[in-house]
Design an enzyme around this catalytic site. Structure first.
Site, PDB file in Angstrom:
ATOM      1  N   SER A 141       0.838  -1.195   0.000  1.00  0.00           N
ATOM      2  CA  SER A 141       0.000   0.000   0.000  1.00  0.00           C
ATOM      3  C   SER A 141       0.872   1.244   0.000  1.00  0.00           C
ATOM      4  O   SER A 141       1.969   1.244   0.574  1.00  0.00           O
ATOM      5  CB  SER A 141      -0.889   0.008   1.248  1.00  0.00           C
ATOM      6  N   TYR A 154      -3.080   0.048  10.091  1.00  0.00           N
ATOM      7  CA  TYR A 154      -2.935  -0.324   8.679  1.00  0.00           C
ATOM      8  C   TYR A 154      -1.585   0.153   8.145  1.00  0.00           C
ATOM      9  O   TYR A 154      -0.843  -0.616   7.518  1.00  0.00           O
ATOM     10  CB  TYR A 154      -4.081   0.274   7.864  1.00  0.00           C
TER      11      TYR A 154
END
Length: 177
Positions: A141, A154
Protein backbone atom coordinates in the site's frame (compact mmCIF):
# COMPACT_ATOMS: atom_id res chain seq x y z
CA UNK A 1 7.70 -11.41 -19.40
CA UNK A 2 6.09 -13.94 -17.08
CA UNK A 3 3.17 -15.76 -18.66
CA UNK A 4 0.35 -17.22 -16.57
CA UNK A 5 -0.84 -19.75 -19.13
CA UNK A 6 -0.83 -23.20 -17.51
CA UNK A 7 0.63 -21.78 -14.29
CA UNK A 8 -0.88 -22.43 -10.87
CA UNK A 9 -1.69 -19.22 -9.02
CA UNK A 10 -2.72 -19.18 -5.34
CA UNK A 11 -4.55 -16.06 -4.11
CA UNK A 12 -5.60 -15.10 -0.58
CA UNK A 13 -8.60 -12.85 -0.04
CA UNK A 14 -10.08 -14.05 -3.34
CA UNK A 15 -13.71 -13.67 -2.28
CA UNK A 16 -14.07 -10.07 -3.41
CA UNK A 17 -12.30 -6.83 -4.28
CA UNK A 18 -8.72 -7.00 -5.48
CA UNK A 19 -8.56 -10.76 -4.84
CA UNK A 20 -11.54 -11.51 -7.05
CA UNK A 21 -10.26 -9.17 -9.76
CA UNK A 22 -6.87 -10.92 -9.66
CA UNK A 23 -8.53 -14.34 -9.89
CA UNK A 24 -10.59 -13.29 -12.90
CA UNK A 25 -7.60 -11.77 -14.69
CA UNK A 26 -5.42 -14.82 -14.00
CA UNK A 27 -8.19 -17.09 -15.30
CA UNK A 28 -8.44 -15.01 -18.49
CA UNK A 29 -4.70 -15.50 -18.94
CA UNK A 30 -4.97 -19.29 -18.70
CA UNK A 31 -3.94 -19.90 -15.09
CA UNK A 32 -5.17 -22.65 -12.82
CA UNK A 33 -6.25 -21.24 -9.48
CA UNK A 34 -6.05 -22.12 -5.80
CA UNK A 35 -8.23 -19.55 -4.08
CA UNK A 36 -8.78 -18.83 -0.41
CA UNK A 37 -10.84 -16.45 1.68
CA UNK A 38 -12.18 -16.37 5.20
CA UNK A 39 -15.76 -16.10 3.88
CA UNK A 40 -17.13 -19.11 2.03
CA UNK A 41 -20.05 -17.59 0.09
CA UNK A 42 -18.02 -14.92 -1.74
CA UNK A 43 -15.25 -17.45 -2.35
CA UNK A 44 -17.76 -19.83 -3.94
CA UNK A 45 -18.95 -17.00 -6.19
CA UNK A 46 -15.41 -16.19 -7.31
CA UNK A 47 -14.84 -19.89 -8.04
CA UNK A 48 -18.01 -19.96 -10.14
CA UNK A 49 -16.89 -16.89 -12.10
CA UNK A 50 -13.39 -18.19 -12.86
CA UNK A 51 -14.69 -21.66 -13.73
CA UNK A 52 -17.03 -20.02 -16.24
CA UNK A 53 -13.90 -18.62 -17.90
CA UNK A 54 -12.54 -22.17 -18.22
CA UNK A 55 -10.08 -22.11 -15.34
CA UNK A 56 -9.43 -25.14 -13.18
CA UNK A 57 -10.02 -23.94 -9.62
CA UNK A 58 -9.80 -25.24 -6.08
CA UNK A 59 -11.02 -23.29 -3.09
CA UNK A 60 -10.47 -23.39 0.64
CA UNK A 61 -11.78 -21.32 3.52
CA UNK A 62 -8.64 -20.01 5.24
CA UNK A 63 -7.95 -17.50 7.97
CA UNK A 64 -4.53 -16.17 6.93
CA UNK A 65 -3.86 -15.14 10.52
CA UNK A 66 -3.71 -18.85 11.38
CA UNK A 67 -0.42 -20.31 10.19
CA UNK A 68 -1.63 -23.91 10.34
CA UNK A 69 -4.57 -23.14 8.03
CA UNK A 70 -2.32 -21.46 5.48
CA UNK A 71 0.18 -24.33 5.58
CA UNK A 72 -2.60 -26.90 5.13
CA UNK A 73 -3.99 -24.92 2.19
CA UNK A 74 -0.56 -24.69 0.52
CA UNK A 75 -0.09 -28.46 0.82
CA UNK A 76 -3.60 -29.14 -0.50
CA UNK A 77 -3.20 -26.72 -3.41
CA UNK A 78 0.08 -28.33 -4.45
CA UNK A 79 -1.45 -31.79 -4.24
CA UNK A 80 -4.66 -30.91 -6.09
CA UNK A 81 -3.04 -28.84 -8.85
CA UNK A 82 0.39 -30.49 -9.08
CA UNK A 83 2.38 -27.61 -7.62
CA UNK A 84 2.21 -23.83 -7.29
CA UNK A 85 3.96 -21.23 -9.46
CA UNK A 86 2.65 -18.00 -7.94
CA UNK A 87 1.40 -16.96 -4.50
CA UNK A 88 -0.44 -13.65 -4.23
CA UNK A 89 -0.84 -12.66 -0.60
CA UNK A 90 -3.71 -10.23 -0.93
CA UNK A 91 -6.04 -10.73 2.05
CA UNK A 92 -6.61 -7.45 3.82
CA UNK A 93 -8.62 -5.47 6.32
CA UNK A 94 -8.70 -1.92 7.60
CA UNK A 95 -10.18 0.02 10.47
CA UNK A 96 -10.48 3.71 11.20
CA UNK A 97 -9.55 4.91 14.65
CA UNK A 98 -6.85 6.98 16.29
CA UNK A 99 -3.75 5.24 17.58
CA UNK A 100 -4.72 6.45 21.03
CA UNK A 101 -8.20 4.96 20.89
CA UNK A 102 -7.93 1.78 18.82
CA UNK A 103 -8.32 -1.21 21.13
CA UNK A 104 -5.24 -3.42 21.37
CA UNK A 105 -7.26 -6.42 20.17
CA UNK A 106 -8.21 -4.61 16.95
CA UNK A 107 -4.62 -3.44 16.44
CA UNK A 108 -3.50 -7.08 16.71
CA UNK A 109 -6.34 -8.17 14.38
CA UNK A 110 -5.07 -5.83 11.64
CA UNK A 111 -1.47 -7.01 12.08
CA UNK A 112 -2.48 -10.68 12.20
CA UNK A 113 -4.09 -10.39 8.78
CA UNK A 114 -2.03 -7.75 6.96
CA UNK A 115 1.43 -8.67 8.23
CA UNK A 116 1.26 -12.21 9.58
CA UNK A 117 -1.00 -13.28 6.71
CA UNK A 118 1.77 -12.24 4.30
CA UNK A 119 4.42 -14.01 6.37
CA UNK A 120 2.34 -17.19 6.65
CA UNK A 121 1.49 -17.21 2.95
CA UNK A 122 5.03 -16.48 1.84
CA UNK A 123 6.62 -19.09 4.08
CA UNK A 124 4.02 -21.77 3.32
CA UNK A 125 4.23 -21.34 -0.45
CA UNK A 126 7.87 -20.32 -0.95
CA UNK A 127 9.25 -23.89 -1.15
CA UNK A 128 6.61 -24.69 -3.80
CA UNK A 129 7.25 -21.49 -5.75
CA UNK A 130 11.02 -21.96 -5.51
CA UNK A 131 10.72 -25.43 -7.13
CA UNK A 132 9.24 -23.77 -10.23
CA UNK A 133 11.25 -20.55 -10.13
CA UNK A 134 7.95 -18.80 -9.66
CA UNK A 135 6.71 -15.54 -8.20
CA UNK A 136 5.76 -14.25 -4.75
CA UNK A 137 3.43 -11.25 -4.80
CA UNK A 138 2.67 -9.48 -1.52
CA UNK A 139 0.09 -6.73 -1.86
CA UNK A 140 1.30 -3.53 -0.29
CA UNK A 141 0.00 0.00 0.00
CA UNK A 142 1.03 3.59 -0.54
CA UNK A 143 0.38 3.84 3.20
CA UNK A 144 3.67 2.06 3.85
CA UNK A 145 5.29 5.27 2.58
CA UNK A 146 2.71 7.94 3.40
CA UNK A 147 0.90 7.75 6.73
CA UNK A 148 -2.79 8.54 7.01
CA UNK A 149 -4.48 9.81 10.15
CA UNK A 150 -6.89 7.41 11.87
CA UNK A 151 -5.31 4.53 9.99
CA UNK A 152 -2.23 3.84 12.11
CA UNK A 153 -2.50 0.05 12.45
CA UNK A 154 -2.93 -0.32 8.68
CA UNK A 155 0.01 1.99 7.92
CA UNK A 156 2.21 0.19 10.45
CA UNK A 157 1.32 -3.28 9.16
CA UNK A 158 1.86 -2.34 5.51
CA UNK A 159 5.22 -0.80 6.45
CA UNK A 160 6.16 -4.10 8.07
CA UNK A 161 5.10 -5.90 4.87
CA UNK A 162 7.35 -3.60 2.82
CA UNK A 163 10.33 -4.38 5.07
CA UNK A 164 9.58 -8.10 4.89
CA UNK A 165 9.40 -7.95 1.09
CA UNK A 166 12.61 -5.98 0.78
CA UNK A 167 14.45 -8.63 2.79
CA UNK A 168 12.75 -11.50 0.94
CA UNK A 169 13.70 -10.05 -2.44
CA UNK A 170 17.37 -10.07 -1.47
CA UNK A 171 17.17 -13.60 -0.08
CA UNK A 172 15.54 -15.21 -3.13
CA UNK A 173 17.11 -13.16 -5.91
CA UNK A 174 19.78 -15.80 -6.67
CA UNK A 175 17.14 -18.56 -6.78
CA UNK A 176 15.29 -17.05 -9.71
CA UNK A 177 12.17 -16.41 -7.60
Amino acid sequence: MYTLSQKVVAITGAGNGIGRALALECAKRGAQLALSDIKEAPLQETARLVAALGAKVTIRVVDVAKREQVEAWAAAAAKELGGVDVIINNAGVALLDTLEDVPYEEFRWVFDILYWGVVHGTRAFLPLVRQRKGVVVNVGSIHSFIAAPNNGPYCAAKSAVRGFCDALREEVRADGV
